[in-house]
Structures are given as structure tokens and as C-alpha cells.
Design a protein around this motif. Structure first.
Motif, PDB file in Angstrom:
ATOM      1  N   PRO A 181      14.430  20.683  35.015  1.00  0.00           N
ATOM      2  CA  PRO A 181      14.564  22.137  35.162  1.00  0.00           C
ATOM      3  C   PRO A 181      15.838  22.658  34.498  1.00  0.00           C
ATOM      4  N   ASN A 182      15.901  23.973  34.344  1.00  0.00           N
ATOM      5  CA  ASN A 182      17.102  24.590  33.796  1.00  0.00           C
ATOM      6  C   ASN A 182      18.299  24.287  34.699  1.00  0.00           C
ATOM      7  N   LEU A 183      19.421  23.878  34.097  1.00  0.00           N
ATOM      8  CA  LEU A 183      20.611  23.484  34.866  1.00  0.00           C
ATOM      9  C   LEU A 183      21.823  24.354  34.566  1.00  0.00           C
ATOM     10  N   THR A 184      21.639  25.466  33.838  1.00  0.00           N
ATOM     11  CA  THR A 184      22.771  26.348  33.541  1.00  0.00           C
ATOM     12  C   THR A 184      22.348  27.806  33.644  1.00  0.00           C
ATOM     13  N   PHE A 185      23.349  28.652  33.911  1.00  0.00           N
ATOM     14  CA  PHE A 185      23.142  30.099  33.926  1.00  0.00           C
ATOM     15  C   PHE A 185      24.488  30.757  33.699  1.00  0.00           C
ATOM     16  N   SER A 186      24.496  31.870  32.990  1.00  0.00           N
ATOM     17  CA  SER A 186      25.743  32.558  32.666  1.00  0.00           C
ATOM     18  C   SER A 186      25.952  33.768  33.561  1.00  0.00           C
ATOM     19  N   PHE A 187      27.187  33.955  34.028  1.00  0.00           N
ATOM     20  CA  PHE A 187      27.488  35.170  34.777  1.00  0.00           C
ATOM     21  C   PHE A 187      27.254  36.418  33.925  1.00  0.00           C
ATOM     22  N   SER A 188      27.303  36.271  32.593  1.00  0.00           N
ATOM     23  CA  SER A 188      27.055  37.413  31.718  1.00  0.00           C
ATOM     24  C   SER A 188      25.610  37.894  31.786  1.00  0.00           C
ATOM     25  N   ASP A 189      24.716  37.075  32.346  1.00  0.00           N
ATOM     26  CA  ASP A 189      23.305  37.453  32.473  1.00  0.00           C
ATOM     27  C   ASP A 189      22.965  37.960  33.870  1.00  0.00           C
ATOM     28  N   THR A 190      23.965  38.229  34.679  1.00  0.00           N
ATOM     29  CA  THR A 190      23.727  38.681  36.041  1.00  0.00           C
ATOM     30  C   THR A 190      23.984  40.179  36.164  1.00  0.00           C
ATOM     31  N   ASN A 191      23.532  40.742  37.277  1.00  0.00           N
ATOM     32  CA  ASN A 191      23.724  42.160  37.548  1.00  0.00           C
ATOM     33  C   ASN A 191      25.092  42.402  38.179  1.00  0.00           C
ATOM     34  N   MET A 192      25.808  43.396  37.676  1.00  0.00           N
ATOM     35  CA  MET A 192      27.111  43.782  38.210  1.00  0.00           C
ATOM     36  C   MET A 192      26.945  44.761  39.375  1.00  0.00           C
ATOM     37  N   THR A 193      27.690  44.531  40.446  1.00  0.00           N
ATOM     38  CA  THR A 193      27.851  45.521  41.503  1.00  0.00           C
ATOM     39  C   THR A 193      29.214  46.172  41.291  1.00  0.00           C
ATOM     40  N   LEU A 194      29.218  47.439  40.899  1.00  0.00           N
ATOM     41  CA  LEU A 194      30.456  48.148  40.564  1.00  0.00           C
ATOM     42  C   LEU A 194      30.846  49.066  41.708  1.00  0.00           C
ATOM     43  N   LYS A 195      32.107  48.972  42.126  1.00  0.00           N
ATOM     44  CA  LYS A 195      32.625  49.787  43.221  1.00  0.00           C
ATOM     45  C   LYS A 195      34.013  50.305  42.849  1.00  0.00           C
ATOM     46  N   PRO A 196      34.449  51.433  43.415  1.00  0.00           N
ATOM     47  CA  PRO A 196      35.866  51.794  43.272  1.00  0.00           C
ATOM     48  C   PRO A 196      36.711  50.667  43.850  1.00  0.00           C
ATOM     49  N   PRO A 248      33.483  55.212  58.264  1.00  0.00           N
ATOM     50  CA  PRO A 248      32.477  55.221  57.185  1.00  0.00           C
ATOM     51  C   PRO A 248      31.062  55.277  57.744  1.00  0.00           C
ATOM     52  N   LYS A 249      30.199  55.989  57.008  1.00  0.00           N
ATOM     53  CA  LYS A 249      28.795  56.071  57.410  1.00  0.00           C
ATOM     54  C   LYS A 249      27.978  54.907  56.868  1.00  0.00           C
ATOM     55  N   THR A 250      28.524  54.215  55.864  1.00  0.00           N
ATOM     56  CA  THR A 250      27.867  53.046  55.278  1.00  0.00           C
ATOM     57  C   THR A 250      28.933  51.989  54.977  1.00  0.00           C
ATOM     58  N   GLU A 251      28.474  50.824  54.592  1.00  0.00           N
ATOM     59  CA  GLU A 251      29.382  49.723  54.267  1.00  0.00           C
ATOM     60  C   GLU A 251      30.238  50.053  53.044  1.00  0.00           C
ATOM     61  N   LYS A 252      31.520  49.712  53.110  1.00  0.00           N
ATOM     62  CA  LYS A 252      32.402  49.924  51.960  1.00  0.00           C
ATOM     63  C   LYS A 252      32.296  48.791  50.942  1.00  0.00           C
ATOM     64  N   TYR A 253      32.212  47.543  51.389  1.00  0.00           N
ATOM     65  CA  TYR A 253      32.135  46.342  50.561  1.00  0.00           C
ATOM     66  C   TYR A 253      33.417  46.131  49.762  1.00  0.00           C
ATOM     67  N   ILE A 254      33.606  46.864  48.660  1.00  0.00           N
ATOM     68  CA  ILE A 254      34.864  46.866  47.911  1.00  0.00           C
ATOM     69  C   ILE A 254      35.330  48.315  47.833  1.00  0.00           C
ATOM     70  N   TYR A 255      36.619  48.561  48.043  1.00  0.00           N
ATOM     71  CA  TYR A 255      37.129  49.919  47.945  1.00  0.00           C
ATOM     72  C   TYR A 255      38.550  49.913  47.395  1.00  0.00           C
ATOM     73  N   GLN A 256      38.987  51.067  46.911  1.00  0.00           N
ATOM     74  CA  GLN A 256      40.315  51.202  46.339  1.00  0.00           C
ATOM     75  C   GLN A 256      41.322  51.592  47.406  1.00  0.00           C
ATOM     76  N   SER A 257      42.444  50.877  47.433  1.00  0.00           N
ATOM     77  CA  SER A 257      43.548  51.210  48.321  1.00  0.00           C
ATOM     78  C   SER A 257      44.837  51.080  47.525  1.00  0.00           C
ATOM     79  N   THR A 258      45.966  51.101  48.215  1.00  0.00           N
ATOM     80  CA  THR A 258      47.264  50.955  47.551  1.00  0.00           C
ATOM     81  C   THR A 258      47.728  49.513  47.628  1.00  0.00           C
ATOM     82  N   VAL A 259      48.551  49.114  46.678  1.00  0.00           N
ATOM     83  CA  VAL A 259      49.100  47.751  46.677  1.00  0.00           C
ATOM     84  C   VAL A 259      49.996  47.575  47.904  1.00  0.00           C
TER      85      VAL A 259
END
Length: 413
Positions: free
Chosen positions: A76-91, A225-236
């Protein structure tokens, strides 16, 4: 084999990073003599591909377009590239994952590649699965609290790892330069989008229950929050010393410097092994950081305890998985790829480039184990080896009784 950088620099292909990529323009930059064909010169097998075809993929994967004569069967196929995956983009950052959905053979482990901006936060959360992580770039602050109230706060950088057992709540935040890291989970069907998060729990808990739990009026929770934040922008965040809550129950260590370990060296490169013996909290995951120099390869070997999940950090190479019963298949790999070698498959990884090849080997096991083909032969009575393989004293005298995890090709400078 042509590289994308050669096309870009020599032919002036522009706008590869701002969504103005033009496939046809890129193809016109490839000289006809550099367009590969599925023809094996050694035995004349194959024939030209008249199309339609994906020429870029063919250039990237020469050992699948023209397999070595030793390849056979339906591995079977034994490799896969992250470049072929779907991005989840968040602030605050992004994530992408390779699981059994993308790479069906990967049943024991799944990988997530995540980026956090300066101050970006992977929110407070926990998993049913183990989380093992390797820092690729930048710096992050990680926090956790265990079941006994011991807390952990640490700043981690390139080459550091962390390990959170199942159910341990934690968070990750990018520091001044932001960060990028690999996460590995001990379930091939895992998804990082299906985890327990604090914002999601609050959003699905009646406010009168929150009021009773925290001893505060319901009004205190009017802006949750009314929904999940998952990834969000804050201050350092500021220095740990200024923000760390001191637990009356003490602290617990969940991180380790893998790149800071003293390596096991051989003429072809180096290996650093981390498992429960030198990182005691890591009871379900073991790993190795492998460096293969140009002209060298990770020796022929197999792992007797579990499947191997690979993540390629730099360089390019090829590997063959020997699956028994007359079957084997060769793959080309490069930085950003995930490889997967099922339990007990014999394999190697060869550096086919001009710069060092670095990659991670990761296992769902508390102890790292491998079996060296050379060492096995060296510690077996010579008569058996000679008659089994029809070889003479030249082969027998070359066998090493100690492992060289990475070997160098004879005469390579």
C-alpha cells in the motif's frame, strides 16, 4: 531531477506564494529532455506516457514512475505530504493533519502540523489520546495541570519535545517569533478538530450551572464564546516568573530537549533516541531523531514492536518497504512528508540529495527498538549465512557485530 527552485530562479516563474500560480506556465519552463518517462533503462521495460499526466508529480517521484526492478506486488501507499492536506485557518494560526483518512495504512498514529502566530493560542483543551510534539521552528509556551493539581509551564524551542498523557489539560501559545510544531497522537483515526476544549464546554453548559460551579452571578459569564475557539489571537505573554501560578501541590515535567541529547554517531550520520528510559513521562510514545549525511543511508533494519510513523524535516531521500511474500515498494520522500512503515516491514532510508536528510521515527511504544540486518547476520554462524545467501567470505568479513544506524556508501566523499 529538476527542483522547483531551479524553475523559479532560472525561468522566472513568479507569484508562487500569492495564489497566482499557473500550472501551464510552470510546465513550459521544463525542458523536454527533463520530462521523465516511465521507461526503465536497465531492462527496457515501460514506454512513453502520452498523457494526460501530472508531470510535476512524476518529477517529484522518480522511484514510483520508474520502480527499481526489485519492487514487486501490491504494497500500500506509505507516504503522504502535508502539502496535500486541507488547512484549517484561524486568527492566530493554522493546522493540518495526516490521519488514516489521508493515509489508510497509518492505523496506530496520526500527525498534526500546527503554526501559531506571536501570541496565537491553541486553546485550553484535552484529548482521549496521548499528545507527543516536536518543535520545528520558533518558540512556544506550553502549560498543563495533572490530576493531582501539579502544574507545568515551560518555554520550548526548536528540537524540544513535549508529552501530555491522555486526559491531561494543556495549552500552547506562540511567543515573540511565533512557532510551528508537529503533533503526534496514538490513534490513526484521531482528528485535532475533535477534542475537548474549554470554550466548547462553556458554550454548552447552562449559565446557571456555571454560576453555581464558580460561585459567581450569571452575569459574569455573559460574554463567553458561543462556539469553540480552537486557535485564537492573543498577546505575547510576559516571562514565566511574572505569570506563573504557584501550585500548592508542586510541579510536573512534560518536556524534554531531544536535539540537546548527545547523539549516537556513525560514519553516515547520527541518531538521538527518546523514550520512557530518558523521558519518564513518555509511557506510550518513543522516537528517534535521525540525521543522514549525503552519500549515506539509514541501514537495512526493522522494528519488532510496532509501526513506524516518520516525519521528514529536511532534505530528500528514498525508501523501500519490504513487506514479505515477494512484495516490496519504493517511495521518494522529502521535507514536509509523512512516511509510515508497518510493523516488521524491512526498510532503509537513503539520502538522495546534496544536504543532510533529517527525519523523525515515532512509535506507539514505551521503548524504542530496532533490529539491524547487518548485526543479525554478524551474530549468526557464518555457515548459515553463506549457504542461505550464496555469499562468500568477503561478505562475512564485512559484517559488524555492533550497529551503525546510519551507514555511508563506499568511496563517497
Amino acid at each position: 531531477m529538476i527542483s522547483y527552485s531551479k524553475w523559479y530562479v532560472d525561468e522566472g516563474v513568479k507569484n508562487l506564494s500569492n495564489n497566482n500560480f499557473n500550472y501551464e506556465d510552470l510546465l513550459r519552463c521544463i525542458p523536454p529532455q527533463d520530462i521523465p518517462q516511465p521507461i526503465r533503462e536497465s531492462d527496457g521495460a515501460g514506454g512513453t506516457d502520452l498523457g494526460p499526466r501530472d508531470i510535476i508529480r512524476a518529477i517529484e517521484n522518480p522511484n514510483m514512475l520508474v520502480p527499481p526492478v526489485t519492487d514487486a506486488g501490491t504494497v500500500p501507499n506509505l507516504t503522504f505530504s502535508f502539502s496535500d492536506t486541507n488547512m484549517t485557518l484561524k486568527p492566530g494560526g493554522w493546522s493540518r493533519e495526516i490521519t488514516a483518512r489521508e493515509l489508510p495504512v497509518a492505523t496506530t498514529l496520526a500527525g498534526v502540523n500546527m503554526r501559531l502566530t506571536p501570541g496565537g493560542v491553541r486553546e485550553l483543551h484535552w484529548h482521549k489520546e496521548v499528545e507527543w510534539s516536536y518543535m520545528l521552528a520558533g518558540r512556544a509556551r506550553i502549560t498543563a495541570v495533572d490530576e493531582n493539581g501539579k502544574n507545568f509551564i515551560a518555554d520550548v524551542g526548536p528540537g524540544d519535545i513535549w508529552y501530555f498523557p491522555p486526559g491531561i489539560p494543556h495549552s500552547i501559545q506562540g511567543l515573540e517569533e511565533g512557532c510551528e510544531f508537529l503533533l503526534v497522537f496514538d490513534n490513526g483515526n484521531f482528528s485535532d478538530l475533535d477534542t475537548f476544549t474549554i470554550s466548547d464546554w462553556f458554550a454548552h453548559t447552562p449559565k446557571e450551572v456555571l454560576s453555581a460551579n464558580f460561585g459567581l452571578p450569571e452575569e459574569a459569564f455573559r460574554d463567553i464564546p458561543k462556539t469553540e475557539k480552537y486557535i485564537y489571537q492573543s498577546t505575547v505573554p510576559g516571562p514565566i516568573s511574572e505569570v506563573e501560578p504557584l501550585s500548592p501541590f508542586g510541579t510536573r515535567k512534560f518536556s524534554h530537549s531531544l536535539l540537546g541529547q548527545k547523539p549516537i554517531t556513525s560514519p553516515g550520520g547520527s541518531v538521538r533516541v527518546v523514550d520512557s528510559r530518558n523521558f519518564p513521562v513518555s509511557q506510550l510514545i518513543s522516537a528517534a531523531l535521525v540525521e543522514i549525511l549525503p552519500g549515506a543511508m539509514r541501514e537495512l533494519h526493522w522494528h519488532p514492536n510496532n509501526d513506524e510513523f516518520q516525519y521528514f524535516l529536511t532534505g530528500q531521500g528514498r525508501m523501500t518497504g519490504y513487506a514479505a511474500d515477494g512484495t516490496a515498494r519504493t517511495f521518494d520522500v522529502r521535507s514536509g512528508n509523512v512516511g509510515y512503515m508497518p510493523f516488521c516491514y524491512g526498510h532503509y532510508i537513503q539520502n538522495t540529495g546534496t544536504t543532510p536528510l533529517w527525519y523523525l521515527e515515532i512509535f506507539k511504544s514505551p521503548i524504542y527498538q530496532d533490529v539491524s540486518l547487518t548485526q543479525w547476520m554478524a551474530l549468526t554462524p557464518p555457515q548459515i549465512v553463506k549457504t542461505n545467501l550464496n555469499v562468500g567470505n568477503e561478505v562475512i568479513s564485512s559484517l559488524r557485530k555492533t550497529k551503525w544506524e546510519v551507514v555511508r556508501f563506499p568511496g563517497f566523499e
